[in-house]
Scaffold this motif. Sequence first.
Motif, PDB file in Angstrom:
ATOM      1  N   MET A 169     -14.033  67.855  45.623  1.00 15.79           N
ATOM      2  CA  MET A 169     -13.954  67.065  44.145  1.00 15.79           C
ATOM      3  C   MET A 169     -15.127  66.124  44.205  1.00 15.79           C
ATOM      4  O   MET A 169     -15.392  65.380  44.987  1.00 15.79           O
ATOM      5  CB  MET A 169     -12.660  66.553  44.332  1.00 15.79           C
TER       6      MET A 169
ATOM      7  N   LYS B  82     -16.997  61.136  41.110  1.00 18.04           N
ATOM      8  CA  LYS B  82     -16.732  60.335  39.798  1.00 18.04           C
ATOM      9  C   LYS B  82     -15.406  60.490  39.418  1.00 18.04           C
ATOM     10  O   LYS B  82     -14.936  59.757  38.541  1.00 18.04           O
ATOM     11  CB  LYS B  82     -17.880  61.120  38.845  1.00 18.04           C
ATOM     12  N   PHE B  83     -14.613  61.383  39.925  1.00 18.81           N
ATOM     13  CA  PHE B  83     -13.176  61.540  39.288  1.00 18.81           C
ATOM     14  C   PHE B  83     -12.163  60.671  40.111  1.00 18.81           C
ATOM     15  O   PHE B  83     -11.275  60.675  39.768  1.00 18.81           O
ATOM     16  CB  PHE B  83     -12.718  63.297  39.450  1.00 18.81           C
ATOM     17  N   ARG B  84     -12.967  59.860  40.768  1.00 24.61           N
ATOM     18  CA  ARG B  84     -12.089  59.309  41.685  1.00 24.61           C
ATOM     19  C   ARG B  84     -11.894  57.727  41.349  1.00 24.61           C
ATOM     20  O   ARG B  84     -11.242  56.711  41.754  1.00 24.61           O
ATOM     21  CB  ARG B  84     -12.621  58.968  43.057  1.00 24.61           C
ATOM     22  N   SER B  85     -12.567  57.327  40.142  1.00 30.74           N
ATOM     23  CA  SER B  85     -12.464  55.886  39.824  1.00 30.74           C
ATOM     24  C   SER B  85     -11.067  55.625  39.391  1.00 30.74           C
ATOM     25  O   SER B  85     -10.798  54.439  39.904  1.00 30.74           O
ATOM     26  CB  SER B  85     -13.532  55.794  38.652  1.00 30.74           C
ATOM     27  N   ILE B  86     -10.403  56.423  38.712  1.00 29.39           N
ATOM     28  CA  ILE B  86      -9.149  55.751  38.123  1.00 29.39           C
ATOM     29  C   ILE B  86      -8.112  55.525  39.522  1.00 29.39           C
ATOM     30  O   ILE B  86      -7.483  54.521  39.483  1.00 29.39           O
ATOM     31  CB  ILE B  86      -8.229  57.017  37.177  1.00 29.39           C
ATOM     32  N   GLU B  87      -8.054  56.588  40.308  1.00 30.60           N
ATOM     33  CA  GLU B  87      -7.203  56.040  41.272  1.00 30.60           C
ATOM     34  C   GLU B  87      -7.744  55.116  42.314  1.00 30.60           C
ATOM     35  O   GLU B  87      -6.959  54.095  42.833  1.00 30.60           O
ATOM     36  CB  GLU B  87      -7.129  57.409  42.444  1.00 30.60           C
TER      37      GLU B  87
ATOM     38  N   HIS C  52      -7.187  64.604  38.526  1.00 33.76           N
ATOM     39  CA  HIS C  52      -8.532  64.369  38.639  1.00 33.76           C
ATOM     40  C   HIS C  52      -9.344  64.267  37.494  1.00 33.76           C
ATOM     41  O   HIS C  52     -10.445  63.521  37.526  1.00 33.76           O
ATOM     42  CB  HIS C  52      -9.156  65.439  39.510  1.00 33.76           C
ATOM     43  N   LYS C  53      -8.964  64.764  36.414  1.00 32.83           N
ATOM     44  CA  LYS C  53      -9.681  64.532  35.181  1.00 32.83           C
ATOM     45  C   LYS C  53      -9.279  63.316  34.693  1.00 32.83           C
ATOM     46  O   LYS C  53      -8.063  63.134  34.495  1.00 32.83           O
ATOM     47  CB  LYS C  53      -8.965  65.915  34.391  1.00 32.83           C
ATOM     48  N   GLN C  54     -10.249  62.725  34.256  1.00 33.63           N
ATOM     49  CA  GLN C  54     -10.059  61.200  34.012  1.00 33.63           C
ATOM     50  C   GLN C  54      -9.217  61.086  32.767  1.00 33.63           C
ATOM     51  O   GLN C  54      -8.342  60.067  32.591  1.00 33.63           O
ATOM     52  CB  GLN C  54     -11.455  60.627  33.765  1.00 33.63           C
TER      53      GLN C  54
ATOM     54  N   SER D 298     -10.296  73.427  43.143  1.00 33.24           N
ATOM     55  CA  SER D 298     -11.374  72.200  43.318  1.00 33.24           C
ATOM     56  C   SER D 298     -11.245  71.672  44.946  1.00 33.24           C
ATOM     57  O   SER D 298     -12.121  70.938  45.272  1.00 33.24           O
ATOM     58  CB  SER D 298     -10.496  71.261  42.372  1.00 33.24           C
ATOM     59  N   LEU D 299     -10.470  72.398  45.497  1.00 36.41           N
ATOM     60  CA  LEU D 299     -10.248  72.039  47.020  1.00 36.41           C
ATOM     61  C   LEU D 299     -11.196  73.132  47.799  1.00 36.41           C
ATOM     62  O   LEU D 299     -10.462  74.372  47.952  1.00 36.41           O
ATOM     63  CB  LEU D 299      -9.069  71.643  47.558  1.00 36.41           C
TER      64      LEU D 299
ATOM     65  N   VAL E  62      -2.624  62.657  44.175  1.00 34.19           N
ATOM     66  CA  VAL E  62      -3.446  61.636  43.059  1.00 34.19           C
ATOM     67  C   VAL E  62      -2.496  60.971  42.176  1.00 34.19           C
ATOM     68  O   VAL E  62      -1.768  61.545  41.506  1.00 34.19           O
ATOM     69  CB  VAL E  62      -4.715  62.167  42.320  1.00 34.19           C
ATOM     70  N   SER E  63      -2.191  59.643  42.424  1.00 41.78           N
ATOM     71  CA  SER E  63      -1.310  59.000  41.528  1.00 41.78           C
ATOM     72  C   SER E  63      -1.379  59.416  40.042  1.00 41.78           C
ATOM     73  O   SER E  63      -2.476  59.119  39.454  1.00 41.78           O
ATOM     74  CB  SER E  63      -1.517  57.515  41.508  1.00 41.78           C
TER      75      SER E  63
ATOM     76  N   PRO F 142     -14.516  65.345  50.962  1.00 41.78           N
ATOM     77  CA  PRO F 142     -14.599  64.543  49.764  1.00 41.78           C
ATOM     78  C   PRO F 142     -12.923  63.795  49.503  1.00 41.78           C
ATOM     79  O   PRO F 142     -12.908  62.737  48.794  1.00 41.78           O
ATOM     80  CB  PRO F 142     -14.749  65.287  48.681  1.00 41.78           C
ATOM     81  N   GLU F 143     -11.915  64.708  49.745  1.00 39.91           N
ATOM     82  CA  GLU F 143     -10.296  64.141  49.506  1.00 39.91           C
ATOM     83  C   GLU F 143      -9.910  63.121  50.592  1.00 39.91           C
ATOM     84  O   GLU F 143      -9.086  62.617  50.199  1.00 39.91           O
ATOM     85  CB  GLU F 143      -9.690  65.420  49.372  1.00 39.91           C
TER      86      GLU F 143
END
Lengths: 279, 372, 437
Positions: free
Chosen positions: B1, B4-9, C251-253, C320-321, C336-337, C389-390
């Motif tokens: 992943m 950049k997708f981690r900003s929200i969390e 994960h998608k913003q 994605s993983l 992911v919350s 990354p996770e």
Amino acid sequence: MTFKMKLLVGTGALLSFAGGVALASGPAARTAAPEVKKHQVPVSKDGDIVLGLCDGETTMEVDGVKDGQKMTREQAQRVSGALMAEWLKKNPDANWDPVPLPAVAQAATPPPPKNPEAPRSPPGVPRTPEKPTAGGSVVQGGVRPESGGKDVKKQAGAPIQDGHTYGAFSERDEAIWAASTQAFVEEGNRVFHDGDLLGSTVAMSCDMCHPDASNTHPETYPKYQVQLGRVALLRDMINWCIENPVRGKPMADDDPRMRAMEAYIYAKRKGTALEYGKK
Amino acid sequence: MANKFRSIETKHYAERDAFFEDLKKLDRRAFMRVAGISAGIVAGMGLRSPHSFQLVNVADAQETKPRFSFAYISDTHLYEQKLNDRFVRAILKAVDDVNALDPQPDFVLFGGDLAQLGQASELKLGAQILKSIKAPVKMMVGEHDWFLDMGELWRELFGAPNYSFDHKGVHFVVLNSILEKDFWTEKKLTPMERMKIVAGLDNALQSRFEVGSEQREWLKKDLAKVDKKTPVIVFSHSPLYKYYKPWNFWTDDADEVQAILKPFDKVTVIHGHTHQLLSNQIANISFHGMLSTAWPWPYAPEGLPKLTVQMNRPDPFSQFDGCGNGRMDVLEAGLVNKLYNLWERNPITVRASYLTSGGKQDVPPRTKLPSY
Amino acid sequence: MRLSSGAALPLVALLYALTGYAEPPPRQPAQPPADLPPGVSPALWKLVVPASAAPTPEKVALGQKLFNDKRLSVDDTVSCATCHDENFGFSDGKPVSEGVKGQKVTRNSPTVLNAMFNASQFWDGRASTLEDQAKLPILNPREMGMPDEAAVVAKVKAIPEYQAEFRKVFNRDVNYDDLAAAIGAFERTLYSGNARFDRFIQGDSKALTDSERRGWALFNGKGRCNTCHAGNAVNPLFSDQKFHNIGIAAHKQDFVKMAREALKIVRTGDEKQIDELALETDFSELGRFLVTKQENDIGAFKTPTLRNIGITGPYMHDGSLATLWDVMDHYNKGGVSNPYLDGGMQRLGLTEPEIDDLVAFLYTLTDERFTKLNQKFLTQQRARKNQRPERDTAVAMGKKGNLGDLAPNPDLNVKNPAELGVYGTELSVKPAPAKKP
């Protein structure tokens, strides 16, 4: 065969700890624990096997079978029958459940023995009557094996609370639950009828005295078990029977065989109201 | 992943961290910051829709159009966070929900049992968290808030436990319905012993809840000046009817209180305490139970009002299932449509018309499993 | 012990006896093959295979041929096997699959192995049967790209060998239903249940290493895996076949915004539209919601089977993983919350050695026919063990964030979930010893 009656005296609390069923956790509490009786069977003059019944007093010497030798299943069945008859004679008013009819019917046509030469194995275990044992109360409406896009649309209008765990169960799930439970019960059925699995040194199995798990009254536990001198759970009495009439080693409380037997015994008493403490 | 997708969390966690950090120090300066950050959380979570609320779109007929709405949070049962953060997380989730409501409710009712054992640390923690609610908060007291110091700190923090106010043509009354006759003096109980007995459901040591004669007199006086056609909405922590005595789902002088409310055309009682979907109609009075944020309670073995549409058995593996908050839409006609915002499941609306029609109209979705 | 006819027999009776549905029993079950491997449940086989769909050798042969035939696609470049390749455990090893003209779809190719046992097909469960499933990728513009059913039938009919074979098997002209039925029949032979784990559960305690056994205990205990990846002798899939939002979609913003938009749009979509939305647009991330349109299904995807998981990466609906270590990291921090996160998702507090044990266990679920492939993937994944990354240890251990409290670590000497027996239930009782000489 000769019958001997003997009143037993308590011989200390050691047994219950050895069996893994401690009464209290602290060492201080242990020393203060009431004495637990052990059914001390008399020794045979001829060195024959002496068996005890679960009343803690009736014993019986099996002529011609030396201690340490193994009985055949037929011998064992004869002995257990005789012991029970003796007990019934002594307790004419006892409330002994009659063997339920289906068991009699099953006994009349036993399935062919799988392994007739193994003395302690059952002649083939009758199947537990098939009953739905889990999840029978779920009504239709969730995601089903048949449901994809189309069914979902139909369900959307149904006035049923949805969107949570229990809303999503289907007949498929129920069938899996029921079959899994039944397999567990069936496992207990097998152990219950198999002296080998019980670890019996005398070819005894539970079904000899408790056909169809009759008179196991699991619904009465916990209760004060006079023969143990303390309050017992079902598993304590199963272990007592394993140690005494069955002449095997008591099992750990979470031994898979123990858990399976409990499942079987409870399953056979389906519909019976719980009545803890009943005599 | 990709990172950049981690900003929200990351942002979410960072803000939550700061929030919790600050909750540890409950001085006044810290509170100012907490309130700021809490608003920040809401803004930062601008994307987060108050999901359960939005979906329930009702093509309401003209006469059942809502006049206004208020939200509720109830039965949060807070312990100190370092002892149990689950309940703290739950109330914060509820605060997020009501703060994200669009449009905002006119006010938020807090339904009682803010604390678990009435301790200062618990009540103060709750007070701080509730201050981050954007809409005005109307407080109600529950027995868990009361029986350690007999309401002393609660009154200091929130004022009188019984009061009334008028809002957009509706007369609101807030009662303290968790009073009990003295069972502790004779038994020589310490305040904490008394508190813990009241905090338990299945003990027979305590007395039953009551509004009490003094407060009933106050209620009579308060209602004397209200026109009988004015809709009346009563907030009471205990149900104000007799549901199940052994668990104190019960108000001993419920009949007397109902008699006082009888002359009014439209009366709604909104209560906490029972932690479940609960609805009842007695003569002119509609009763609505609220959800707890902390845990759901099973239905009592008897006495369940027959109009109640039960909620499905909660899933113990899903930490917030069976809990939630909700919204009340006060209709033009003066009665209330109640929306249960159940976390972890689809929302459920119980309409005023369902209750007043004796269960014939607008039946809410039924449960799939019986409760046990 | 092997669950032989034991539980299979009562199953059908149970199914009908359970609640007394008004509808008559809809179908007769077929007889399962006699030589099912130990990790395949005859009971489940009977439950999911109606007699009418029982695989016959002819149907299977035709289905296999169709499954591998690129001519089912618009430009003869893609077959079912392109994305469900036996060499990748009937998956494709890619994060998301590629269809005709190199177009990427939005979802990861799930394995066909044991797909016959799924309660529903696709990541969002929009097809109920293998047959329904088989029809859709052929028509999807990004997958096999055929314009419509008639075009497929015409194309297949034009191939003389197929015309003859369809006639032989189905006794009628080529049609789309029969084509799907043949492919479904072939897929009903793709059961798999001969893993090292199966030997262990049948009583060969040496079949698993200490690390793998610890992993099995964690799977049933501290890791909470079995809550959704439930496995037992009757249902040995390690999947509850339900749909959960575990936070992958988040994960998608713009996930939540999209959810709100979608609430409006999809309410009018028909099945094909949903299929296209799911595969072609970002709405794919809404998962099960696109099918049920229920709010609580937003971002929820089907719990996949864990059998052969070692060889069917990368993971999750969007691939994605990359490794199972990443998957463990994801769960360890509680996902992911997002507002729709499943309530079962909580931080786990797994240590690095515990994560290693869990991964080791998961690799024992691969069918032994793929042992070499399994080893290869394990080596590959292990090689990138330090690229994580996770991983968010601070969250997983509760030093940061607030995703829940943990029970204290269990004392495995007191109670070890791995020792309870088969699949955590009671079937580990060894069969009575065979006749002694």
